[in-house]
Design a protein around this motif. Structure first.
Motif, mmCIF file in Angstrom:
data_model
loop_
_atom_site.group_PDB
_atom_site.id
_atom_site.type_symbol
_atom_site.label_atom_id
_atom_site.label_comp_id
_atom_site.label_asym_id
_atom_site.label_seq_id
_atom_site.Cartn_x
_atom_site.Cartn_y
_atom_site.Cartn_z
ATOM 1 N N PRO A 61 0.828 -1.220 0.000
ATOM 2 C CA PRO A 61 0.000 0.000 0.000
ATOM 3 C C PRO A 61 0.855 1.261 0.000
ATOM 4 O O PRO A 61 1.905 1.342 0.646
ATOM 5 C CB PRO A 61 -0.803 -0.131 1.297
ATOM 6 N N ARG A 62 0.369 2.259 -0.743
ATOM 7 C CA ARG A 62 1.082 3.541 -0.826
ATOM 8 C C ARG A 62 0.252 4.692 -0.271
ATOM 9 O O ARG A 62 0.713 5.826 -0.249
ATOM 10 C CB ARG A 62 1.449 3.834 -2.283
ATOM 11 N N MET A 63 -0.973 4.389 0.145
ATOM 12 C CA MET A 63 -1.835 5.415 0.717
ATOM 13 C C MET A 63 -2.779 4.770 1.723
ATOM 14 O O MET A 63 -2.934 3.543 1.766
ATOM 15 C CB MET A 63 -2.624 6.143 -0.371
ATOM 16 N N ARG A 64 -3.384 5.614 2.524
ATOM 17 C CA ARG A 64 -4.242 5.155 3.612
ATOM 18 C C ARG A 64 -5.416 4.324 3.081
ATOM 19 O O ARG A 64 -5.796 3.306 3.669
ATOM 20 C CB ARG A 64 -4.745 6.379 4.388
ATOM 21 N N LYS A 65 -5.981 4.724 1.959
ATOM 22 C CA LYS A 65 -7.132 4.032 1.402
ATOM 23 C C LYS A 65 -6.788 2.602 1.000
ATOM 24 O O LYS A 65 -7.611 1.685 1.128
ATOM 25 C CB LYS A 65 -7.664 4.810 0.202
ATOM 26 N N GLU A 66 -5.576 2.368 0.522
ATOM 27 C CA GLU A 66 -5.160 1.016 0.135
ATOM 28 C C GLU A 66 -4.991 0.118 1.354
ATOM 29 O O GLU A 66 -5.263 -1.088 1.285
ATOM 30 C CB GLU A 66 -3.857 1.087 -0.660
ATOM 31 N N VAL A 67 -4.559 0.692 2.481
ATOM 32 C CA VAL A 67 -4.469 -0.103 3.722
ATOM 33 C C VAL A 67 -5.868 -0.500 4.183
ATOM 34 O O VAL A 67 -6.099 -1.632 4.632
ATOM 35 C CB VAL A 67 -3.737 0.693 4.818
ATOM 36 N N GLN A 68 -6.816 0.420 4.079
ATOM 37 C CA GLN A 68 -8.192 0.101 4.432
ATOM 38 C C GLN A 68 -8.747 -0.991 3.525
ATOM 39 O O GLN A 68 -9.470 -1.881 3.970
ATOM 40 C CB GLN A 68 -9.054 1.362 4.356
ATOM 41 N N SER A 69 -8.405 -0.926 2.249
ATOM 42 C CA SER A 69 -8.838 -1.967 1.317
ATOM 43 C C SER A 69 -8.233 -3.320 1.679
ATOM 44 O O SER A 69 -8.903 -4.350 1.615
ATOM 45 C CB SER A 69 -8.435 -1.583 -0.110
ATOM 46 N N LEU A 70 -6.963 -3.331 2.083
ATOM 47 C CA LEU A 70 -6.307 -4.569 2.496
ATOM 48 C C LEU A 70 -7.005 -5.171 3.710
ATOM 49 O O LEU A 70 -7.271 -6.385 3.756
ATOM 50 C CB LEU A 70 -4.833 -4.300 2.799
ATOM 51 N N ASN A 71 -7.317 -4.338 4.695
ATOM 52 C CA ASN A 71 -8.002 -4.844 5.887
ATOM 53 C C ASN A 71 -9.376 -5.413 5.542
ATOM 54 O O ASN A 71 -9.816 -6.414 6.115
ATOM 55 C CB ASN A 71 -8.150 -3.722 6.920
ATOM 56 N N GLY A 72 -10.065 -4.780 4.593
ATOM 57 C CA GLY A 72 -11.361 -5.310 4.182
ATOM 58 C C GLY A 72 -11.242 -6.657 3.505
ATOM 59 O O GLY A 72 -12.065 -7.560 3.749
ATOM 60 N N LYS A 73 -10.224 -6.824 2.657
ATOM 61 C CA LYS A 73 -10.009 -8.126 1.992
ATOM 62 C C LYS A 73 -9.665 -9.209 3.006
ATOM 63 O O LYS A 73 -10.107 -10.359 2.898
ATOM 64 C CB LYS A 73 -8.898 -8.001 0.950
ATOM 65 N N LEU A 74 -8.841 -8.861 3.997
ATOM 66 C CA LEU A 74 -8.479 -9.841 5.030
ATOM 67 C C LEU A 74 -9.687 -10.203 5.893
ATOM 68 O O LEU A 74 -9.819 -11.348 6.339
ATOM 69 C CB LEU A 74 -7.352 -9.289 5.903
ATOM 70 N N ALA A 75 -10.573 -9.249 6.141
ATOM 71 C CA ALA A 75 -11.773 -9.527 6.937
ATOM 72 C C ALA A 75 -12.663 -10.559 6.249
ATOM 73 O O ALA A 75 -13.314 -11.376 6.908
ATOM 74 C CB ALA A 75 -12.549 -8.234 7.187
#
Length: 492
Positions: A61-75
């Motif tokens: 991830p290069r921005m905050r939104k991509e980290v949020q997307s990663l957490n959603g995929k892991l959930a």
């Protein structure tokens, strides 16, 4: 035919309430295929390959939104991930630390990201609970870390334990300050809430059973509605599993518990030594210890216990008799005298406890003794019937044995967390009052008559009498009905 009958009944119910179904999300009569985002096979439930591929091909991830997307995929894959919350903590920390425009993808987060990618490539297949195995026992394994707790439900098939569901939770606010045993119980409570249907349909086996009090007592009452059995930790499982109920308290790990006493009565040095020994023996008995080795720096006490010295003083004779009585409750007991130079930590603690202990850490247990052990008056035991309403509860708390009748067994299992045994006496817990001693029918009748018409009895109404009885510290389930009948029969 049963499948068609069930589908017809479902459609009839839907037509009555005029509800329509989305054909893309409905599947009937299939054995394998995609269902609710998971791959259903004859072997069990597998994660969606597209979701796995999306994370595997994802760049750092290069921005905050991509980290949020990663957490959603892991959930979406959390039920397949062991300790998902604990492994995701670096990602949560990145979100917390990067609130503004600047974004910093830390090395810890990058390492966790690469480890997570490697893990999702080998996700396990979860076993399904089919009707043919209805009511089979599920085993619960718990793990507690500093900032997260995790749980896995497993079922034994063909001598092999197979995972059913993984649950994890990141601790927040005051939950981080829980003690290790409280974190483990909190993990169990969270799992019971999250997988309520599993707990309602299947008996649960939990390795080991904690002593509950305070916050744990409230959670125990919440868990009382479920059929949870307790068993000791098998050594083979303790070696093969990384997530254990007692993983924070491994049998091979040496534990040290600090315990201080403060006397509110004058005592000589020898009396203080005996009081400390008796308190330690009582604590060891309540924790279920069978083999006990005691090290003391009092040569007099050690030799009196071993029979080398004779106790001539009456006070020492009384203390010696109490210690010998307590020592006989252990299967193996020994006491040795150690030099005072090897006992510096205990001496320092005793000096602190004799002055002030308000600054002690919460890991230091402090007990205040208001009277000598030899001055404690033993209460006269009341002879009760052989079998009372307390008998099945006491039996369950002592040995875990339940009545043969299923309805009665469930009733006892739900009620048991509200009670506790203290030195063989049953007490009822209360959130706003001290423990209430449970009594049987014969003693209950005596208590009601004494409060109602005994010395200083005011012949009050039955509700007031029941309130006074509970203030005195007594309880039995039918106290309102019994009190009302006894008061009606009163000649006054």
């Amino acid at each position: 035919m049963d499948l068609l009958k069930n589908i017809q009944e479902t459609f009839d119910s839907l037509r009555k309430i005029n509800m329509k179904l989305n054909p893309k999300k409905c599947s009937f009569g299939f054995e394998e295929g995609m269902f609710l985002g998971h791959v259903i096979t004859t072997r069990g439930i597998r994660a969606n390959p597209k979701k796995i591929q999306a994370i595997d091909e994802m760049a750092a991830p290069r921005m905050r939104k991509e980290v949020q997307s990663l957490n959603g995929k892991l959930a979406a894959l959390s039920r397949f991930l062991s300790k998902a919350a604990e492994r995701s903590l670096p990602f949560f920390k990145v979100l917390k630390d990067n609130v503004g425009r600047n974004f910093d993808w830390t090395p810890d987060a990058d390492q966790a990201f690469q480890e997570m990618k490697a893990l999702i490539r080998t996700l396990p297949t979860l076993t399904t609970l089919v009707p043919e195995f209805s009511g089979e026992t599920l085993t619960i394994y718990l793990a507690a870390g500093t900032d997260a707790v995790s749980t896995v439900l497993v079922v034994e098939r063909g001598g092999t334990q197979m995972p059913v569901y993984f649950v994890s939770k990141a601790l927040q606010h005051c939950e981080v300050n829980y003690k290790p045993v409280e974190k483990l119980i909190f993990a169990l409570v969270h799992t019971a809430r999250w997988l309520r249907r599993y707990f309602q349909a299947h008996p649960m086996l939990l390795l080991s059973k904690p002593e509950v009090s305070g916050r744990l007592a409230k959670w125990a009452i919440e868990l009382g509605e479920h059929e949870i059995h307790y068993a000791p930790v098998p050594l083979s499982k303790a070696k093969s599993w990384q997530i254990l109920w007692l993983n924070s308290y491994a049998p091979s790990k040496k534990e040290e518990h600090t315990y201080a006493l403060r006397f509110e009565f004058p005592a000589s040095n020898n009396e203080a030594e005996y009081e400390a020994l008796l308190s330690g023996l009582r604590m060891a008995e309540k924790t279920g210890i069978k083999y006990l080795k005691v090290s003391v720096d009092s040569q007099l006490m050690a030799n009196q216990m071993n029979g080398t010295f004779e106790a001539r003083d009456p006070a020492m004779q009384n203390y010696l008799a109490l210690v010998e009585e307590m020592a006989n409750k252990f299967e193996r007991f020994s006491i040795t005298q150690v030099p005072r130079s090897l006992n510096k930590k205990t001496d320092a603690l005793s000096k602190l406890a004799s002055s002030v202990f308000s600054h002690f850490a919460k890991d230091v247990w402090v007990e205040v003794l208001s009277q000598k052990s030899t001055d404690v008056v033993q209460e006269a035991a009341t002879v009760e019937e052989v079998k009372t309403w307390m008998s099945p509860i006491v039996t369950y708390l002592k040995s875990g044995t339940l009545p043969v009748d299923g309805a009665m067994a469930r009733k006892i299992r739900m009620k048991a967390p509200m009670y506790v045994l203290r030195d063989g006496v049953l007490f009822k817990k209360s959130f706003t009052a001290p423990l209430l001693r449970c009594v049987g029918p014969s003693e209950a009748g005596t208590i009601v008559k004494e409060v109602h018409e005994g010395t200083c009895g005011m012949h009050l109404g039955f509700r007031t009498v029941v309130g006074k009885i509970m203030q005195l510290g007594y309880f039995w389930p039918s106290m309102y009905r019994d009190t009302k009948e006894i008061i009606k029969a009163c000649a006054s």
